[in-house]
Scaffold this active site. Structure first.
Site, PDB file in Angstrom:
ATOM      1  N   HIS A   1      -7.965  -5.407  -0.218  1.00 58.24           N
ATOM      2  CA  HIS A   1      -6.684  -4.754   0.056  1.00 58.24           C
ATOM      3  C   HIS A   1      -6.139  -5.221   1.403  1.00 58.24           C
ATOM      4  O   HIS A   1      -6.858  -5.261   2.399  1.00 58.24           O
ATOM      5  CB  HIS A   1      -6.903  -3.242   0.078  1.00 58.24           C
ATOM      6  CG  HIS A   1      -5.656  -2.429   0.185  1.00 58.24           C
ATOM      7  ND1 HIS A   1      -4.726  -2.356  -0.830  1.00 58.24           N
ATOM      8  CD2 HIS A   1      -5.173  -1.638   1.190  1.00 58.24           C
ATOM      9  CE1 HIS A   1      -3.748  -1.550  -0.468  1.00 58.24           C
ATOM     10  NE2 HIS A   1      -3.988  -1.113   0.754  1.00 58.24           N
TER      11      HIS A   1
ATOM     12  N   GLU B   1      -9.198  -5.532  -4.507  1.00 57.19           N
ATOM     13  CA  GLU B   1      -8.606  -4.430  -3.734  1.00 57.19           C
ATOM     14  C   GLU B   1      -9.669  -3.523  -3.091  1.00 57.19           C
ATOM     15  O   GLU B   1      -9.612  -3.200  -1.910  1.00 57.19           O
ATOM     16  CB  GLU B   1      -7.719  -3.573  -4.643  1.00 57.19           C
ATOM     17  CG  GLU B   1      -6.437  -4.220  -5.119  1.00 57.19           C
ATOM     18  CD  GLU B   1      -5.323  -4.194  -4.098  1.00 57.19           C
ATOM     19  OE1 GLU B   1      -5.546  -3.729  -2.958  1.00 57.19           O
ATOM     20  OE2 GLU B   1      -4.217  -4.648  -4.441  1.00 57.19           O
TER      21      GLU B   1
ATOM     22  N   SER C   1       0.839  -1.200   0.000  1.00 58.38           N
ATOM     23  CA  SER C   1       0.000   0.000   0.000  1.00 58.38           C
ATOM     24  C   SER C   1       0.875   1.250   0.000  1.00 58.38           C
ATOM     25  O   SER C   1       1.676   1.436  -0.906  1.00 58.38           O
ATOM     26  CB  SER C   1      -0.973  -0.051   1.179  1.00 58.38           C
ATOM     27  OG  SER C   1      -1.984   0.915   1.066  1.00 58.38           O
TER      28      SER C   1
END
Length: 519
Positions: free
Chosen positions: A432, A327, A215
């Protein structure tokens, strides 16, 4: 510079890095770094050394300045536990609010194997995520990576929020070559220089360093890959869930945001704006910060990453990068709630895609999905975000242009993985961050099933063999080819859902369709 070698236990003579053993103090291992001795903890199959300072505390007059060298210390530093995380506001994912700015610390995990690799073990440096707002290196238990992969793992803190990313014209004037807003990036590079100086003392090799992040940490990895000031600090890179060709803010854009912060904290009319900003209490700064990211325009990041890959100025390092299948099943529910209606789905796509919205609705009809929120998450996971599959496919193609480097691509697809935040019940999917407990067991969730443990073992083997040899492979595991086309992406899934296999993720995410909509 090379770190100091260890002293053999019970002897007063230095040993080579390949056969070095730590001293003992009260039964615990002691390592001598160039800045001073540190006492860690022997945990059986691995040792940890936590809370080691790699730069001077960025407090007082050092706030909003590049990191300065840490001062050497006398005696032995207690490195048995992590030190403070960098100043941040809690976001409900486990990190508490803190206003502590003395936070430039790192943690080292190293195997206790009696047969270290000649020349030292490979080193993996983990850069945590958290939207550049939250997180700390001390949250990540690197024992599995270190012991299963026979590598040394370093996890780091770096300045967050305004303290790491505030750009402002008066601050830029103080350092016109570097500009402002790059403090976090420079912190990360200071930690990498610490690794170059000291990692031999922990049995690691400064000549085999891989940076890894997820990330915001992956965005950091990408920034370092193209940063001239990071050249020769690492050899390989792994970026998880962020595209290495996504544009960051330019210095003028970031300075405009900074001007708003200056106004918000009451420094706009100050005779010395920079001094005023350094005097504002930390909580006020954190609360005034609207969010930010890496800043392109100074010496550390002179241009956007895409441009650096295209013109060949990116650092020549081998690269793994990829994303998760779903995600945006984390972000879309946070942005739009979980009770989205079909009418709202249509309205959002109309606002987002304007004249192309009917075409998108035809390709992604709401009735084809379990709920409107899953439909919207799928649209944004396929395209229209820096995390999306089509954005990643584009990045694979661009980063693969750098001559003399190898690129490998993956997609994590285990839809039974525990989510970072429980939002969608049994529809959380491979959202995610869901891959993180497969590399750092226990980070969040209820633990891994037997099938997930097998996938975790495979991922650790791929990741650490890449750090060791520059090629991700595993004994008895499917071959992971270099990226040449979208068919070369490795899908990572549990066995009952298809297992590990090559997959054309561009076809699965309709990337040709999305490309046809581009102006």
């Amino acid at each position: 510079m090379l770190g100091l070698t260890l002293l053999a236990a019970g002897l007063g003579t230095a040993t080579s890095p390949a056969s070095a053993r730590p001293d003992r103090l009260g039964g615990e291992p002691v390592v001598r770094t160039q800045e001073g001795a540190v006492r860690g903890v022997d945990r059986g199959d691995h040792r940890t050394f936590e809370g080691i300072p790699y730069a001077a505390p960025p407090v007082g007059d050092l706030r909003f300045r590049p990191p300065r060298p840490v001062r050497a210390w006398r005696g032995t530093l207690d490195a048995s536990a992590p030190r403070s995380q960098c100043a941040q506001l809690s976001n409900g994912t486990g990190n508490a609010t803190t206003v502590e700015e003395d936070c430039l610390y790192l943690n080292v995990t190293t195997p206790t194997s009696r047969h270290p690799r000649p020349g030292g073990r490979p080193v993996m440096v983990w850069i945590h995520g958290g939207s550049f707002l939250t997180g700390t290196g001390g949250s990540y238990d690197a024992a599995k990576l270190a012991t299963q992969g026979d590598v040394v793992v370093v996890t780091i803190n770096y300045r967050l929020g305004p303290l790491g990313f505030l750009a402002q014209s008066d601050l830029t004037a103080e350092a016109p070559r570097l500009g402002s807003g790059s403090y976090a990036l420079l912190d990360q590079q200071a930690a990498l220089r610490w690794v170059q100086r000291n990692i031999r003392a922990f049995g690691g090799s400064p000549d085999r360093v891989t940076i890894v992040g997820e990330s915001a940490g992956a965005s950091s990895v990408c920034a370092n890959v193209v940063s001239p000031t990071a050249r020769d600090l690492f050899d390989r890179a792994i970026a998880q869930s962020y595209s290495c060709t996504t544009d960051v803010e330019t210095l003028p854009q970031a300075e405009t945001v900074g001007a708003g912060v200056v106004e918000e904290v009451g420094c706009a009319e100050a005779g010395d704006v920079a001094a005023c900003l350094r005097a504002v209490d930390t909580q006020t700064l954190l609360e005034a910060w609207p969010g930010g990211r890496m800043v392109a325009g100074g010496a550390a990041l002179p241009q956007q990453a895409r441009a650096a890959f295209v013109d060949g100025t990116a650092n020549r390092v081998d690269l793994i990068h990829g994303n998760t299948l779903d995600e945006n099943r984390l972000f879309v529910p946070l942005d739009y709630g979980t009770s989205l209606t079909a009418e709202q789905y249509v309205a959002i796509l109309t606002r987002t895609f304007a004249a192309a919205a009917p075409t998108v609705l035809d390709r992604y009809p709401v009735a084809a999905y379990p709920s409107p929120i899953i439909a919207l998450s799928t649209v944004f996971s396929d395209a229209n975000s820096p995390l999306s599959t089509c954005e990643h496919v584009d990045a694979y193609q661009v980063t693969d242009r750098v001559r003399g480097t190898r690129v490998y691509a993956y997609q994590f697809q285990d839809r039974t993985a525990d989510p970072l935040i429980e939002l969608l019940g049994d529809q959380n999917g491979a959202a995610h961050a869901t891959e993180l407990p497969f590399l750092f067991p226990g980070l969040f969730g209820d633990g891994l099933s037997a099938e997930q443990e097998s996938l975790s073992d495979a991922m650790v083997e791929y990741w650490t063999n890449f750090a060791t040899y520059g090629v991700p492979f595993g004994r008895g595991l499917p071959r992971w080819p270099e990226y040449r086309s979208p068919r070369d992406v490795l899908a990572l899934d549990i066995g009952s859902a298809g297992g590990i296999r090559r997959e054309d993720v561009a076809a699965a995410s309709n990337c040709a369709f999305w490309a046809s909509l581009a102006p």
